[in-house]
Design an enzyme around this catalytic site. Structure first.
Site, short mmCIF file in Angstrom:
data_model
loop_
_atom_site.label_atom_id
_atom_site.label_comp_id
_atom_site.label_asym_id
_atom_site.label_seq_id
_atom_site.Cartn_x
_atom_site.Cartn_y
_atom_site.Cartn_z
N GLN A 72 44.50 6.87 -33.07
CA GLN A 72 44.75 7.84 -32.00
C GLN A 72 46.20 7.77 -31.53
O GLN A 72 46.75 6.68 -31.33
CB GLN A 72 43.82 7.61 -30.81
CG GLN A 72 43.88 8.82 -29.88
CD GLN A 72 43.18 8.62 -28.56
OE1 GLN A 72 43.49 7.70 -27.82
NE2 GLN A 72 42.24 9.50 -28.25
N CYS A 102 44.11 11.09 -21.42
CA CYS A 102 44.44 9.90 -20.62
C CYS A 102 44.94 10.30 -19.23
O CYS A 102 45.91 11.05 -19.10
CB CYS A 102 45.51 9.07 -21.33
SG CYS A 102 45.94 7.59 -20.40
N ASN A 202 31.15 13.42 -25.32
CA ASN A 202 31.45 12.09 -24.78
C ASN A 202 31.33 12.11 -23.26
O ASN A 202 31.71 13.07 -22.61
CB ASN A 202 32.87 11.68 -25.22
CG ASN A 202 33.39 10.46 -24.50
OD1 ASN A 202 34.43 10.51 -23.85
ND2 ASN A 202 32.68 9.36 -24.57
N GLY A 226 31.74 5.09 -25.05
CA GLY A 226 32.80 4.21 -24.60
C GLY A 226 32.24 2.96 -23.93
O GLY A 226 31.84 2.00 -24.58
N ARG A 227 32.15 3.01 -22.61
CA ARG A 227 31.84 1.80 -21.85
C ARG A 227 30.48 1.19 -22.15
O ARG A 227 30.32 -0.04 -22.07
CB ARG A 227 31.99 2.09 -20.35
CG ARG A 227 33.46 2.21 -19.97
CD ARG A 227 33.64 2.91 -18.68
NE ARG A 227 33.11 4.29 -18.75
CZ ARG A 227 32.99 5.07 -17.72
NH1 ARG A 227 33.31 4.64 -16.53
NH2 ARG A 227 32.53 6.30 -17.87
C1 LIG Z 1 39.23 0.80 -20.51
C2 LIG Z 1 39.27 2.19 -21.06
C3 LIG Z 1 40.31 2.56 -21.90
C4 LIG Z 1 40.35 3.84 -22.44
N1 LIG Z 1 41.36 4.16 -23.32
C5 LIG Z 1 41.32 5.36 -23.96
C6 LIG Z 1 42.24 5.68 -25.01
O1 LIG Z 1 43.09 4.85 -25.41
N2 LIG Z 1 42.16 6.91 -25.57
C7 LIG Z 1 41.23 7.84 -25.18
O2 LIG Z 1 41.19 8.94 -25.72
N3 LIG Z 1 40.34 7.55 -24.22
C8 LIG Z 1 40.34 6.34 -23.62
N4 LIG Z 1 39.38 6.05 -22.69
C9 LIG Z 1 38.31 7.03 -22.42
C10 LIG Z 1 37.11 6.78 -23.34
O3 LIG Z 1 37.45 7.00 -24.70
C11 LIG Z 1 35.94 7.72 -22.96
O4 LIG Z 1 36.37 9.05 -23.12
C12 LIG Z 1 35.47 7.51 -21.53
O5 LIG Z 1 35.31 6.14 -21.24
C13 LIG Z 1 34.14 8.26 -21.28
O6 LIG Z 1 33.12 7.78 -22.11
P1 LIG Z 1 31.99 6.77 -21.56
O7 LIG Z 1 31.36 7.43 -20.35
O8 LIG Z 1 31.03 6.62 -22.72
O9 LIG Z 1 32.68 5.48 -21.20
C14 LIG Z 1 39.33 4.79 -22.12
C15 LIG Z 1 38.30 4.41 -21.28
C16 LIG Z 1 38.25 3.14 -20.76
C17 LIG Z 1 37.09 2.76 -19.86
#
Ligand SMILES: Cc1cc2nc3c(=O)[nH]c(=O)nc-3n(C[C@H](O)[C@H](O)[C@H](O)COP(=O)(O)O)c2cc1C
Length: 320
Positions: A72, A102, A202, A226-227
């Site tokens: 990415q 972001c 997502n 993600g989380r």
């Molecule tokens: C600690 C952290 C770091 C993240 N870094 C990125 C990243 O580098 N690039 C990106 O597109 N999204 C990033 N995200 C967003 C996640 O990819 C995702 O879109 C977001 O957490 C929602 O999904 P979830 O509800 O399953 O956690 C990050 C999220 C978290 C919590």
């Protein structure tokens, strides 16, 4: 799968400071390729100059898996991002993903990441520049549902498609909503109705059952977690693990970080990042707060080792 290299419709989300090779490899090892279809590096930040290939090689990590790991990229300069995309391809990335989500202040100051959600023509131009720069690998894009609100979702999604992206991932929260608990899957339905490229939904997946539910309820072709994958790295396969197996994940994570040169302090910090949300194996239910308060890095690392080695002695043999 939809002309993309993924081996299954569930993907591990890019997460800065989390989905480096050390963590990613462990998750990919624990979920077969028919359960976890692919993963992403954390974002590689591009300013005015394209990133050197050695940085991209480091993001991609030393190992290759059956499921692809996309690199990415986040940046605002179409020229520099596109040149980086080409270098990523040459460095072995099986696909290149562009970050338009972001919400961090640094990204916004550089007019990158979610700042671009306010400028759909710029999104389109950036995607197109990358599509034109690479020779073979697919270019994909990850957006949020909007900046301050979701009124431009269709416009942003269409811009991604018009630029030539092969997959649109939609994090269904807006930039303003950051990481709030509620996730509005109706926005995913709207994105699916808008574009004809596959959409990856997502946001708000909490449990294994949600993987199928999100796709069924929204029409998304793929789903990204993600989380919840930090809380339970087995979420993709749906396997329920015992306490010792959960602990072995954490101990192998610490070992991988150590082998990568991380200090005990960094290892402990990364472990706490998982412990804060961890659910697998009932491992930290009773001692989460105590572990998070531990100031002695060595003691935290020793606790993980003891738990990981306790499998022969019974489920609760290890004590602090
Ligand atoms: C600690 C952290 C770091 C993240 N870094 C990125 C990243 O580098 N690039 C990106 O597109 N999204 C990033 N995200 C967003 C996640 O990819 C995702 O879109 C977001 O957490 C929602 O999904 P979830 O509800 O399953 O956690 C990050 C999220 C978290 C919590």
């Amino acid at each position: 799968m939809h002309g993309l290299p993924f081996t299954a419709p569930a993907l591990l989300a890019p997460m800065e400071g989390v989905t480096e090779a050390c963590f990613r490899d462990l998750v990919l090892d624990r979920n077969p390729p028919d359960a976890l279809g692919g993963a992403f590096t954390e974002f590689a930040r591009v300013s005015q100059q394209p990133l050197p290939e050695r940085v991209l090689v480091r993001h991609l990590g030393p190992r290759r898996h059956a499921a692809p790991v996309g690199l990415q990229i986040m940046g605002a300069s179409a020229e520099a991002v596109a040149a980086t995309a080409r270098r990523a391809e040459l460095a072995g990335a099986p696909l290149v993903d562009l970050n338009f989500g972001c919400p961090a202040k640094g990204a916004l100051r550089g007019c990158a990441g979610s700042a671009l959600l306010d400028d759909p023509p710029k999104v389109e131009a950036l995607v197109r520049a990358c599509v034109d720069a690479v020779e073979r690998v697919p270019v994909t894009a990850k957006i949020r549902a909007g900046g301050d609100d979701d009124t431009r979702l269709e416009e942003i999604a269409s811009a991604v498609e018009a630029g030539g992206a092969r997959l649109l991932t939609v994090h269904c929260r807006t930039r303003r909503e950051a990481y709030r608990d509620t996730a509005d899957w109706e926005r995913l339905r709207r994105a699916v109705r808008t574009v004809s490229i596959p959409v990856c939904g997502n946001g708000g997946v909490e449990a294994h059952a949600d993987l199928a539910a999100l796709r069924a309820e929204t029409g998304c072709a793929l789903v990204m977690v993600g989380r919840a994958a930090m809380a339970d790295p087995w979420i993709f396969s749906g396997r329920v693990v015992e306490r010792a197996e959960a602990a072995r994940f954490l101990s192998e994570y610490a070992a991988a970080l150590r082998a990568d040169g991380a200090t005990p302090h960094k290892q402990a910090g990364r472990l706490k990042q998982l412990i804060r949300v961890w659910r697998a194996g009932g491992l930290v239910e009773d001692e989460r707060e105590e572990l998070l308060r531990e100031r002695d890095d060595r003691r935290l690392l020793d606790w993980v080792e003891r738990e990981a080695n306790a499998s022969q002695l019974g489920p609760h043999a290890a004590t602090r």
